[in-house]
Design an enzyme around this catalytic site. Sequence first.
Site, PDB file in Angstrom:
ATOM      1  N   ASP A  39      -7.393   5.539 -19.332  1.00 54.12           N
ATOM      2  CA  ASP A  39      -6.261   4.734 -19.793  1.00 54.12           C
ATOM      3  C   ASP A  39      -5.726   5.270 -21.125  1.00 54.12           C
ATOM      4  OD1 ASP A  39      -7.451   1.463 -18.596  1.00 54.12           O
ATOM      5  OD2 ASP A  39      -6.917   3.347 -17.592  1.00 54.12           O
ATOM      6  N   GLU A  40      -6.652   5.746 -21.980  1.00 58.74           N
ATOM      7  CA  GLU A  40      -6.215   6.243 -23.301  1.00 58.74           C
ATOM      8  C   GLU A  40      -5.309   7.465 -23.127  1.00 58.74           C
ATOM      9  OE1 GLU A  40      -9.412   5.593 -22.533  1.00 58.74           O
ATOM     10  OE2 GLU A  40      -9.252   3.601 -23.492  1.00 58.74           O
ATOM     11  N   GLU A  41      -5.730   8.384 -22.242  1.00 55.07           N
ATOM     12  CA  GLU A  41      -4.915   9.592 -22.027  1.00 55.07           C
ATOM     13  C   GLU A  41      -3.551   9.182 -21.456  1.00 55.07           C
ATOM     14  OE1 GLU A  41      -7.904  11.221 -19.499  1.00 55.07           O
ATOM     15  OE2 GLU A  41      -8.059  13.081 -20.656  1.00 55.07           O
ATOM     16  N   TYR A  42      -3.563   8.194 -20.525  1.00 54.77           N
ATOM     17  CA  TYR A  42      -2.308   7.729 -19.916  1.00 54.77           C
ATOM     18  C   TYR A  42      -1.405   7.148 -21.015  1.00 54.77           C
ATOM     19  CZ  TYR A  42       0.981   5.034 -17.117  1.00 54.77           C
ATOM     20  OH  TYR A  42       2.134   4.519 -16.564  1.00 54.77           O
ATOM     21  N   ASP A  43      -1.974   6.287 -21.850  1.00 52.67           N
ATOM     22  CA  ASP A  43      -1.177   5.657 -22.920  1.00 52.67           C
ATOM     23  C   ASP A  43      -0.598   6.721 -23.863  1.00 52.67           C
ATOM     24  OD1 ASP A  43      -3.363   2.740 -23.233  1.00 52.67           O
ATOM     25  OD2 ASP A  43      -1.761   3.273 -21.812  1.00 52.67           O
ATOM     26  N   GLU A 119      -0.518  -5.383  12.336  1.00 51.08           N
ATOM     27  CA  GLU A 119      -0.498  -5.264  10.866  1.00 51.08           C
ATOM     28  C   GLU A 119      -0.675  -6.642  10.249  1.00 51.08           C
ATOM     29  OE1 GLU A 119       3.038  -3.166   9.569  1.00 51.08           O
ATOM     30  OE2 GLU A 119       3.099  -1.987  11.424  1.00 51.08           O
ATOM     31  N   LYS A 121      -0.020  -9.830   8.167  1.00 46.58           N
ATOM     32  CA  LYS A 121       1.227 -10.445   7.706  1.00 46.58           C
ATOM     33  C   LYS A 121       0.994 -10.950   6.285  1.00 46.58           C
ATOM     34  CE  LYS A 121       4.920 -13.573   9.176  1.00 46.58           C
ATOM     35  NZ  LYS A 121       5.045 -14.343   7.906  1.00 46.58           N
ATOM     36  N   LYS A 292       3.651  -5.259  16.762  1.00 44.75           N
ATOM     37  CA  LYS A 292       4.873  -4.477  17.025  1.00 44.75           C
ATOM     38  C   LYS A 292       4.642  -3.503  18.171  1.00 44.75           C
ATOM     39  CE  LYS A 292       5.846  -4.353  12.077  1.00 44.75           C
ATOM     40  NZ  LYS A 292       5.926  -3.497  10.861  1.00 44.75           N
ATOM     41  N   LYS A 316       0.236 -15.960  14.220  1.00 43.79           N
ATOM     42  CA  LYS A 316      -0.224 -16.651  13.006  1.00 43.79           C
ATOM     43  C   LYS A 316      -1.686 -17.066  13.123  1.00 43.79           C
ATOM     44  CE  LYS A 316       2.847 -18.363  10.525  1.00 43.79           C
ATOM     45  NZ  LYS A 316       3.716 -18.093   9.366  1.00 43.79           N
TER      46      LYS A 316
HETATM   47  N1  LIG Z   1      10.055 -10.856   8.533  1.00 45.15           N
HETATM   48  C1  LIG Z   1       9.541  -9.701   8.989  1.00 45.15           C
HETATM   49  O1  LIG Z   1      10.112  -8.971   9.753  1.00 45.15           O
HETATM   50  C2  LIG Z   1       8.177  -9.317   8.493  1.00 45.15           C
HETATM   51  C3  LIG Z   1       7.423  -9.985   7.568  1.00 45.15           C
HETATM   52  C4  LIG Z   1       6.189  -9.325   7.306  1.00 45.15           C
HETATM   53  C5  LIG Z   1       5.174  -9.711   6.392  1.00 45.15           C
HETATM   54  N2  LIG Z   1       5.313 -10.838   5.653  1.00 45.15           N
HETATM   55  N3  LIG Z   1       4.067  -8.951   6.242  1.00 45.15           N
HETATM   56  C6  LIG Z   1       3.886  -7.814   6.962  1.00 45.15           C
HETATM   57  C7  LIG Z   1       4.851  -7.402   7.867  1.00 45.15           C
HETATM   58  C8  LIG Z   1       4.628  -6.153   8.649  1.00 45.15           C
HETATM   59  N4  LIG Z   1       3.486  -5.475   8.433  1.00 45.15           N
HETATM   60  O2  LIG Z   1       5.483  -5.774   9.425  1.00 45.15           O
HETATM   61  C9  LIG Z   1       6.010  -8.160   8.033  1.00 45.15           C
HETATM   62  S1  LIG Z   1       7.387  -7.894   9.041  1.00 45.15           S
END
Ligand SMILES: NC(=O)c1cc2c(N)ncc(C(N)=O)c2s1
Length: 324
Positions: A39-43, A119, A121, A292, A316
Amino acid sequence: GEKMRQIPKEVIEEVERLREEIEYHNYRYYVLNDPVITDEEYDRLMRRLIELERMYPELVTPDSPTQRVGGKVLEGFKTVKHSVPMLSLDNTYNEEEIIEFDKRVKKTLQESEVEYVAELKIDGVSIALRYENGRFVLGATRGDGVEGEDVSENVKTIRSVPLRLRKPLTIEVRGEIYMPVDEFKRLNEEREEEGLPPFANPRNAAAGTLRQLNTALVASRRLDSFIYYVVHPENYGLKTQWEALQFLKEIGFKVNPHSRLCKNIQEVIEYWREWKERKRELDYWVDGVVVKVNRFDFQKVLGETSKAPRWAIAFKFPAEQART
Ligand SMILES: NC(=O)c1cc2c(N)ncc(C(N)=O)c2s1
């Protein structure tokens, strides 16, 4: 007008070298979580750059790492039109409904097996980031999906958002700005001490921070990012979402490490079951899984409604009792 004073060539070279070096160390620390200097070098590097930019203000550029500390008080936020609407997601809440989604997808595509990317959310604030020749030029909130707010000055203070890409691309990407849980707790303690009402959850804290007009205040709060979407991926030779995630990592974005390529909807369900339990290991809030269709040619066939894509859906997690 005043004669443009000549700036010594070696000063210009030193400023440019410092910028690249500091942005590289930001990338190592905030994106890879793997710093290679103290961190010191970065600062010391940062102090030298701030000193040179103070002596030669005409050398300051919008994408200089010194812009990350904020210091402007904005009048307000300009409205900006999204290049492509930022859609929301339809929701599913249980395994039967996600299997229905898979059936609809296969029926439309006339395919017997469809690959998905699962992925996490992130419970944060959607953001669109634009770059020209690899330089950050715009950060915009989702707004109503068609128009959002230009929050560029605030986004620049988020250390994991690159101000320079590792390739000089002109590109737009999208993702989530979030507040890590330990920062959320620290901030609420600070607000209690100041007699201010606490934020209800990290998403509200992130949204409230991103709307601040005092950029130094935004810089003092630790916001973070995960990027998960390339606008017009075909322009970069990308054929699938899985390739897009690797590409985003390669060019310098922070990409969530837990995404999974799933051969079929059964593997998506296994991923969802796993992370329903494991989410408490994370230092950020998640409220489900985004599923997706992996291939972009299939996404194109499926298309989107005015509100949401037909090639993606939110799976969800069961709502917990009100979080403390
Ligand atoms: N409203 C949306 O299209 C999305 C909302 C979110 C979210 N809150 N977190 C991850 C993703 C994702 N990995 O695609 C997406 S995509």
